[in-house]
Write a protein that holds these residues in place. Structure first.
Motif, PDB file in Angstrom:
ATOM      1  N   VAL A  54     -62.200  47.639  10.590  1.00  0.00           N
ATOM      2  CA  VAL A  54     -62.583  48.500   9.466  1.00  0.00           C
ATOM      3  C   VAL A  54     -63.964  48.087   8.964  1.00  0.00           C
ATOM      4  O   VAL A  54     -64.169  46.935   8.550  1.00  0.00           O
ATOM      5  CB  VAL A  54     -61.542  48.410   8.331  1.00  0.00           C
ATOM      6  CG1 VAL A  54     -61.935  49.336   7.183  1.00  0.00           C
ATOM      7  CG2 VAL A  54     -60.148  48.749   8.845  1.00  0.00           C
ATOM      8  N   ASP A  55     -64.887  49.024   8.983  1.00  0.00           N
ATOM      9  CA  ASP A  55     -66.252  48.799   8.499  1.00  0.00           C
ATOM     10  C   ASP A  55     -66.252  48.811   6.971  1.00  0.00           C
ATOM     11  O   ASP A  55     -65.841  49.797   6.350  1.00  0.00           O
ATOM     12  CB  ASP A  55     -67.168  49.890   9.040  1.00  0.00           C
ATOM     13  CG  ASP A  55     -68.643  49.609   8.790  1.00  0.00           C
ATOM     14  OD1 ASP A  55     -68.947  48.726   7.957  1.00  0.00           O
ATOM     15  OD2 ASP A  55     -69.488  50.279   9.421  1.00  0.00           O
ATOM     16  N   VAL A  56     -66.707  47.700   6.347  1.00  0.00           N
ATOM     17  CA  VAL A  56     -66.763  47.609   4.886  1.00  0.00           C
ATOM     18  C   VAL A  56     -68.200  47.468   4.409  1.00  0.00           C
ATOM     19  O   VAL A  56     -68.459  46.921   3.338  1.00  0.00           O
ATOM     20  CB  VAL A  56     -65.905  46.428   4.379  1.00  0.00           C
ATOM     21  CG1 VAL A  56     -64.432  46.663   4.635  1.00  0.00           C
ATOM     22  CG2 VAL A  56     -66.355  45.105   5.016  1.00  0.00           C
ATOM     23  N   ALA A  82     -63.846  52.851   2.308  1.00  0.00           N
ATOM     24  CA  ALA A  82     -63.248  51.571   2.679  1.00  0.00           C
ATOM     25  C   ALA A  82     -61.854  51.401   2.075  1.00  0.00           C
ATOM     26  O   ALA A  82     -60.934  50.905   2.733  1.00  0.00           O
ATOM     27  CB  ALA A  82     -64.163  50.422   2.246  1.00  0.00           C
ATOM     28  N   LEU A 110     -58.505  50.851   4.330  1.00  0.00           N
ATOM     29  CA  LEU A 110     -57.688  49.647   4.207  1.00  0.00           C
ATOM     30  C   LEU A 110     -56.259  49.991   3.805  1.00  0.00           C
ATOM     31  O   LEU A 110     -55.314  49.285   4.194  1.00  0.00           O
ATOM     32  CB  LEU A 110     -58.317  48.688   3.207  1.00  0.00           C
ATOM     33  CG  LEU A 110     -59.588  47.982   3.691  1.00  0.00           C
ATOM     34  CD1 LEU A 110     -60.209  47.147   2.578  1.00  0.00           C
ATOM     35  CD2 LEU A 110     -59.275  47.084   4.895  1.00  0.00           C
ATOM     36  N   THR A 150     -62.040  43.202   9.276  1.00  0.00           N
ATOM     37  CA  THR A 150     -63.128  43.936   8.648  1.00  0.00           C
ATOM     38  C   THR A 150     -64.430  43.536   9.324  1.00  0.00           C
ATOM     39  O   THR A 150     -64.612  42.382   9.722  1.00  0.00           O
ATOM     40  CB  THR A 150     -63.205  43.658   7.139  1.00  0.00           C
ATOM     41  OG1 THR A 150     -63.428  42.253   6.916  1.00  0.00           O
ATOM     42  CG2 THR A 150     -61.908  44.080   6.454  1.00  0.00           C
ATOM     43  N   ILE A 202     -62.827  38.990   1.906  1.00  0.00           N
ATOM     44  CA  ILE A 202     -63.962  39.612   2.604  1.00  0.00           C
ATOM     45  C   ILE A 202     -65.259  39.188   1.931  1.00  0.00           C
ATOM     46  O   ILE A 202     -65.531  39.570   0.797  1.00  0.00           O
ATOM     47  CB  ILE A 202     -63.823  41.152   2.588  1.00  0.00           C
ATOM     48  CG1 ILE A 202     -62.525  41.572   3.280  1.00  0.00           C
ATOM     49  CG2 ILE A 202     -65.020  41.799   3.272  1.00  0.00           C
ATOM     50  CD1 ILE A 202     -62.214  43.053   3.151  1.00  0.00           C
ATOM     51  N   TRP A 231     -68.444  42.401   1.650  1.00  0.00           N
ATOM     52  CA  TRP A 231     -68.106  43.745   1.159  1.00  0.00           C
ATOM     53  C   TRP A 231     -69.375  44.456   0.678  1.00  0.00           C
ATOM     54  O   TRP A 231     -70.173  43.893  -0.068  1.00  0.00           O
ATOM     55  CB  TRP A 231     -67.088  43.634   0.029  1.00  0.00           C
ATOM     56  CG  TRP A 231     -66.556  44.954  -0.431  1.00  0.00           C
ATOM     57  CD1 TRP A 231     -67.133  45.799  -1.309  1.00  0.00           C
ATOM     58  CD2 TRP A 231     -65.330  45.576  -0.026  1.00  0.00           C
ATOM     59  NE1 TRP A 231     -66.356  46.915  -1.486  1.00  0.00           N
ATOM     60  CE2 TRP A 231     -65.241  46.806  -0.712  1.00  0.00           C
ATOM     61  CE3 TRP A 231     -64.309  45.207   0.843  1.00  0.00           C
ATOM     62  CZ2 TRP A 231     -64.167  47.668  -0.555  1.00  0.00           C
ATOM     63  CZ3 TRP A 231     -63.251  46.067   0.998  1.00  0.00           C
ATOM     64  CH2 TRP A 231     -63.178  47.283   0.302  1.00  0.00           C
TER      65      TRP A 231
END
Length: 404
Positions: free
Chosen positions: A236-238, A246, A250, A268, A296, A299
């Motif tokens: 998952v691109d954050v 996002a 998620l 991520t 993360i 972010w």
């Protein structure tokens, strides 16, 4: 003690499951089912389940079967029994209870009964007889019955809305819909075969059974391979360009982990790679996302897809996490690093994975074309290129993953 088709207490009620002939007047209070044939129980439960699904309750076929099995041991003419049979089988959590009550009122509309409620919860006045058409039945003139059709229509509109343009109230409602999402799991054939009623003959078990029967082969034993869940890996691109999406991505990842915690991995990606599978295993979605956000470090930062994908393959993918898995990359394709590196790592990922799915939120917009350098580099190694901008798109994504 109440007569058949009635409930003890103040007043009496027509049976829960009835049908009137077209154009005839409604039943008089206290009449039994002789004035009209009983409405088919299965059709009534299936119609009620469709109403529940329109109201946002995930009443799937397995839950409907459970309700039918429960009703088979109860008196179907007892509104209280039907209410609790449906509530205990069709509801999956506390968030479903209010919607279940509203759908029960809308479907079984007519004269009302006070049904028992658990201690500490307010009583709800529920209808006892099923509707004959799409309108409300007798006793609904007071306007207290919730408009489930309007709510279902609003849910349907919200399902197709872009999550980046939702208000705070709409986002809160969308979170409740995500809590009901059950992503399907892709399956793979297993090498180990197990005893089964059909399939290839199992020589060892057949011979052992014959020895127990005195040397006479009276029955052949069979075995077959049973499918096992295939691993699903979500990247998952954050980064900053993906901030509006996002949270929704998620939440979809949390639903996937909740469905198959042992065969789902979530990472991520942005300027670095972070594994958040353990944080997303928390049952509560909000707590899981808070824990994931704390883990993360990048972010809303930059995007270096090629470098991060190489780090994933070097540390995790090559060792088996991506091998034979369905890998889902959720990103808009904006790449600040080398697109040649991204193309090489995507080709490497394609050789390892069973299928590669790329989810781009912008693909759901009219006139979109993948013209960015990152998308141009990645698409030759992608099996499925899908949108990820709305609830309907996530439901479609779940189907793509299950059939990949």
């Amino acid at each position: 003690m109440a007569e058949e088709g009635h409930v003890s207490g103040k007043g009496s009620f027509t049976p829960v499951i009835q049908r009137q002939d077209a154009g005839k007047a409604s039943y008089a209070q206290g009449d039994v089912a002789e004035e009209g044939p009983l409405r088919d129980v299965v059709d009534t439960v299936l119609g009620f389940a469709r109403t529940l699904r329109h109201a946002g309750v995930a009443a799937g076929p397995d839950r409907v079967e459970a309700m039918l099995a429960a009703i088979g041991h109860l008196d179907v003419l007892d509104p209280s029994a039907v209410y609790w049979a449906g509530r205990l089988t069709l509801c999956s959590g506390p968030d479903d209870l209010d919607r279940y009550d509203a759908a029960f009122v809308a479907w079984f509309s007519g004269r009302r009964a006070r049904l028992p409620r658990p201690a500490g919860r307010p009583e709800v006045r529920l209808a006892a007889s099923a509707p004959l058409d799409g309108g409300a039945g007798e006793g609904d003139d007071d306007g207290e019955t919730p408009d489930v059709a309007a709510r279902a229509s609003a849910d349907e509109v919200l399902r197709h809305r872009d999550v980046a343009g939702l208000t705070d109230a709409e986002r809160a409602h969308l979170r409740r819909l995500f809590a009901l999402l059950l992503p399907a799991t892709p399956m793979r054939p297993a090498r180990r075969r197990r005893p089964a009623a059909h399939g290839s003959v199992h020589p060892g078990r057949t011979v052992r059974q014959a020895l127990r029967d005195g040397g006479e082969v009276s029955r052949l034993r069979h075995r077959r391979a049973r499918p096992r869940p295939r691993r699903v890996v979500l990247l998952v691109d954050v980064s900053g360009s993906m901030t509006p999406y996002a949270d929704a991505l998620l939440r979809f990842a949390h639903a996937a982990v909740r469905a198959r915690p042992g065969s789902t991995e979530v990472f991520t990606i942005g300027t670095r790679l972070t594994r958040v599978t353990r944080e997303l295993r928390l049952r509560d979605p909000d707590r899981a996302l808070v824990a994931g956000g704390q883990a993360i470090p990048d972010w809303s930062g930059g995007t270096r897809l090629g470098e991060v994908l190489k780090a994933f393959l070097d540390r995790w993918g090559q060792r088996g996490t991506a091998r034979g898995a369905v890998v889902v990359v959720c990103s808009d394709g904006w790449e600040r690093g080398s697109t040649d590196l991204l193309a090489a790592q995507m080709a490497r990922l394609r050789r390892l994975a069973h299928a590669v799915v790329w989810v781009n939120p912008h693909k759901g917009r009219a006139g979109y074309e993948p013209l960015t350098g990152g998308m141009q580099a990645a698409l030759p190694s992608v099996d499925h290129f899908v949108a990820g901008h709305s609830m309907a798109a996530f439901e479609e994504l779940s189907g793509v993953i299950s059939h990949a």
